[in-house]
Design a protein around this motif. Structure first.
Motif, short mmCIF file in Angstrom:
data_model
loop_
_atom_site.label_atom_id
_atom_site.label_comp_id
_atom_site.label_asym_id
_atom_site.label_seq_id
_atom_site.Cartn_x
_atom_site.Cartn_y
_atom_site.Cartn_z
N LEU A 1 -1.96 -8.00 3.78
CA LEU A 1 -2.32 -6.68 3.64
C LEU A 1 -2.39 -6.32 5.15
CD1 LEU A 1 -5.85 -6.71 1.50
CD2 LEU A 1 -3.41 -6.03 0.85
N TYR A 2 -2.69 -4.76 5.38
CA TYR A 2 -2.63 -4.25 6.52
C TYR A 2 -3.83 -4.94 7.50
CZ TYR A 2 -3.61 -1.09 10.59
OH TYR A 2 -3.78 -0.50 11.98
N ASP A 3 -3.41 -5.10 9.09
CA ASP A 3 -4.24 -5.90 10.06
C ASP A 3 -4.30 -7.31 9.49
OD1 ASP A 3 -5.77 -4.84 12.20
OD2 ASP A 3 -7.51 -5.56 11.24
N GLY A 4 -3.00 -7.74 8.99
CA GLY A 4 -2.91 -8.95 8.97
C GLY A 4 -3.97 -9.75 7.78
N ARG A 5 -4.85 -9.14 7.11
CA ARG A 5 -5.56 -9.71 6.21
C ARG A 5 -4.84 -10.46 5.16
NH1 ARG A 5 -10.75 -7.78 7.45
NH2 ARG A 5 -10.48 -6.80 9.60
N ALA A 6 -5.38 -11.94 4.59
CA ALA A 6 -4.81 -12.41 3.81
C ALA A 6 -5.09 -11.71 2.34
CB ALA A 6 -5.21 -13.75 3.56
N MET B 1 2.12 4.08 -6.60
CA MET B 1 3.31 3.50 -6.81
C MET B 1 3.01 2.41 -7.81
SD MET B 1 5.16 0.50 -5.67
CE MET B 1 3.71 -0.45 -4.83
N SER B 2 4.21 2.20 -8.39
CA SER B 2 4.08 1.13 -9.54
C SER B 2 5.21 0.29 -9.04
CB SER B 2 4.45 2.11 -10.73
OG SER B 2 4.80 0.91 -11.77
N PRO B 3 4.93 -1.18 -9.24
CA PRO B 3 5.88 -2.09 -8.82
C PRO B 3 6.56 -2.46 -9.91
CG PRO B 3 3.61 -3.16 -9.31
CD PRO B 3 3.52 -1.68 -9.42
N THR B 4 6.62 -1.82 -10.89
CA THR B 4 7.54 -2.26 -12.41
C THR B 4 8.89 -2.51 -11.88
OG1 THR B 4 7.74 0.01 -12.95
CG2 THR B 4 6.05 -1.35 -13.94
N SER B 5 9.58 -3.28 -12.55
CA SER B 5 11.15 -3.33 -12.20
C SER B 5 11.97 -2.35 -12.60
CB SER B 5 11.61 -4.93 -12.63
OG SER B 5 11.52 -4.89 -13.72
N ALA B 6 12.86 -1.79 -11.72
CA ALA B 6 13.71 -0.75 -12.22
C ALA B 6 14.63 -1.04 -13.37
CB ALA B 6 14.49 -0.23 -11.02
N GLU B 7 14.78 -0.21 -14.40
CA GLU B 7 15.72 -0.50 -15.34
C GLU B 7 17.07 0.42 -15.27
OE1 GLU B 7 13.76 0.83 -18.85
OE2 GLU B 7 12.20 -0.79 -18.88
N PRO B 8 18.31 -0.11 -15.54
CA PRO B 8 19.24 0.78 -15.27
C PRO B 8 19.32 1.93 -16.01
CG PRO B 8 19.77 -0.98 -16.82
CD PRO B 8 18.37 -1.25 -16.27
N LEU C 1 -5.39 1.15 1.59
CA LEU C 1 -4.74 0.17 2.35
C LEU C 1 -4.74 -1.38 1.91
CD1 LEU C 1 -5.65 0.79 6.05
CD2 LEU C 1 -3.94 1.78 4.51
N SER C 2 -5.61 -1.32 0.61
CA SER C 2 -5.55 -2.57 0.04
C SER C 2 -4.65 -2.60 -1.20
CB SER C 2 -7.24 -2.75 -0.63
OG SER C 2 -7.38 -1.63 -1.59
N HIS C 3 -3.71 -1.63 -1.46
CA HIS C 3 -2.62 -1.48 -2.45
C HIS C 3 -1.74 -2.29 -2.20
CE1 HIS C 3 -0.53 0.14 -5.71
NE2 HIS C 3 0.31 1.04 -5.03
N ILE C 4 -1.08 -2.61 -1.06
CA ILE C 4 0.28 -3.08 -0.75
C ILE C 4 -0.18 -4.17 0.14
CG2 ILE C 4 2.34 -2.89 0.03
CD1 ILE C 4 2.23 -1.08 -2.51
N HIS D 1 6.64 1.85 1.14
CA HIS D 1 5.31 1.60 1.13
C HIS D 1 4.69 0.36 2.05
CE1 HIS D 1 5.38 3.97 -2.61
NE2 HIS D 1 4.14 3.56 -2.84
N ALA D 2 5.60 -0.63 1.92
CA ALA D 2 5.24 -1.77 2.88
C ALA D 2 5.08 -1.48 4.41
CB ALA D 2 6.18 -2.93 2.79
N LEU D 3 6.20 -0.56 4.83
CA LEU D 3 5.97 -0.13 6.17
C LEU D 3 4.83 0.82 6.31
CD1 LEU D 3 9.81 0.43 6.77
CD2 LEU D 3 8.47 -1.62 7.55
N ALA D 4 4.64 1.73 5.61
CA ALA D 4 3.62 2.71 5.84
C ALA D 4 2.28 1.96 5.62
CB ALA D 4 3.76 3.82 4.83
N VAL D 5 2.00 1.49 4.46
CA VAL D 5 0.68 1.04 4.10
C VAL D 5 0.18 -0.23 4.97
CG1 VAL D 5 -0.80 0.42 2.11
CG2 VAL D 5 0.70 2.17 1.88
N THR D 6 1.33 -1.15 4.74
CA THR D 6 0.97 -2.62 5.27
C THR D 6 1.14 -2.86 6.72
OG1 THR D 6 1.70 -3.36 3.16
CG2 THR D 6 1.04 -4.90 4.61
N ALA D 7 2.26 -2.16 7.27
CA ALA D 7 2.62 -2.26 8.51
C ALA D 7 1.61 -1.09 9.45
CB ALA D 7 3.90 -2.01 8.92
N MET D 8 1.83 0.01 9.17
CA MET D 8 1.19 1.19 9.92
C MET D 8 -0.21 1.51 9.61
SD MET D 8 4.73 3.40 9.56
CE MET D 8 4.03 4.84 10.11
#
Length: 374
Positions: free
Chosen positions: A185-190, A1-8, A176-179, A319-326
């Protein structure tokens, strides 16, 4: 997953809004209607576009009242509510293996029951060293030793590989450290305490290790009878349920779910486009269903997120829901075309899945070549 901003989309590539989705558009917003047990690939002569670029996607209903193909807009408040609802923090030890803790030895034994023909299907894209709109940071490959300049026998040939793999050009696993979301991060880690210049100290790909489990292919083009889903098409919870019925599968605890949109086929036939601007993938409303089923891994021929994002201010909500939350790692940029053909031929869409990432201490992920065995 790349966090680059989308271009039109390039104006010369953008199609009119009414061309935004595939022939199933008449039912977009109403889910998939498929006859149970029928899942066939469409005739190659149907559904082709004359240009490679995706149509312009909008996040509002069109003049006919049909919702935009990337699904209804989800407010930040509603997204945060879903995040809390699917969160599994504090559930497992070790925490940095996340949902892979669901896969017990019994799960592995059951998964081997899917092996009947012994057919092995790899799912990695070729190592991509060519720049393009979908490969902004090409992988590297060059020779470091050629045997024709050596005198002692035997002569040797050596090469070098490197990749900034968290993009669109390399098949890879997100650890899990990616997002991080809201600094956690996942498990509430800063995040700032867990990841630094030397790498990650929590949620590393080395902590994940290999995965052997049951894989489930959700082949949406096969269900719909189209060649591919157009970029920007959201796969919603009702689509997942209808695909299960049409393909004769039921996603279960510890399963890995792979979503085929047909993106690889579309690229081969029409050319590359910028998938950060538009790509088919899961809508946010599919995630609670997948969380309820207890999946351990999500993957696809994109990066699992529909783009444009339906959540303002969150560029990769799945990504945020799967990796970071779940605590569910993601497989990005798979080539699922051979698997789609193999599962159609076998008449079943479950298989033994093997994912063996590189053992990289501190790594936030890894290039990988997942393998399905039918």
């Amino acid at each position: 997953m790349s966090p680059t901003s989308a271009e039109p989309p390039h104006p010369e590539r953008a199609a009119a809004p009414e061309q935004a989705v595939t022939p199933e558009r008449a039912d977009s917003g109403q889910g998939i209607h498929a006859e149970p047990g029928r899942a066939t690939h469409a005739d190659p002569g149907q559904g082709a576009r004359t240009d490679p670029g995706p149509a312009t996607q909008v996040e509002r209903p069109g003049p006919d009242g049909v919702a935009a193909p990337n699904g209804p807009v989800v407010s930040r408040q509603e997204f945060d509510r879903i995040f809390e609802a699917v969160r599994t923090w504090g559930r497992w030890d070790p925490a940095d293996r996340g949902a892979w803790n669901r896969v017990t030895e019994e799960h592995v034994r059951r998964a081997t029951g899917h092996v009947r023909s012994g057919r092995v299907v790899p799912m990695a894209l070729p190592w991509n060293t060519r720049p393009g709109p979908d490969n902004r940071r090409p992988a590297l490959h060059h020779m470091t030793d050629l045997g024709d300049v050596e005198s002692p026998e035997p002569t040797t040939h050596k090469d070098f590989l490197a990749a900034d793999y968290h993009g669109k050009g390399v098949t890879h696993l997100d650890a899990l450290s990616h997002i991080a979301y809201r600094g956690r991060l996942y498990d509430g880690r800063a995040a700032h305490e867990s990841v630094g210049a030397a790498g990650a100290r929590f949620g590393t790909v080395a902590a994940l290790g290999p995965l052997v489990t049951t894989g489930v292919l959700l082949d949406l083009p096969a269900v719909l009878g189209v060649r591919w889903l157009e970029p920007g098409r959201a796969v919603r919870a009702k689509d997942v349920l209808a695909a299960e019925k049409a393909l004769g599968v039921t996603i279960g605890e510890g399963d890995a779910v792979l979503l085929r949109s047909g993106q690889v086929r579309r690229r081969a036939e029409l050319g590359a486009w910028d998938p950060d601007t538009a790509s088919a993938g899961f809508h946010v409303d599919a995630v609670p269903l997948l969380a309820e089923r207890g999946v351990c891994l999500l993957g696809g021929d994109g990066d699992s997120d529909v783009r444009p994002s339906p959540v303002p201010g969150v560029h990769s909500p799945v990504h945020a829901l799967a990796v970071t939350a779940m605590g569910v790692p993601l497989l990005d940029n798979l080539d699922l075309e051979a698997l789609a053909a193999a599962t159609e031929e076998a008449g079943r869409y479950t298989f033994l899945l093997v994912v063996a990432p590189l053992n990289v201490p501190g790594g936030t992920g890894s290039p990988v070549n997942p393998v399905a065995v039918l």
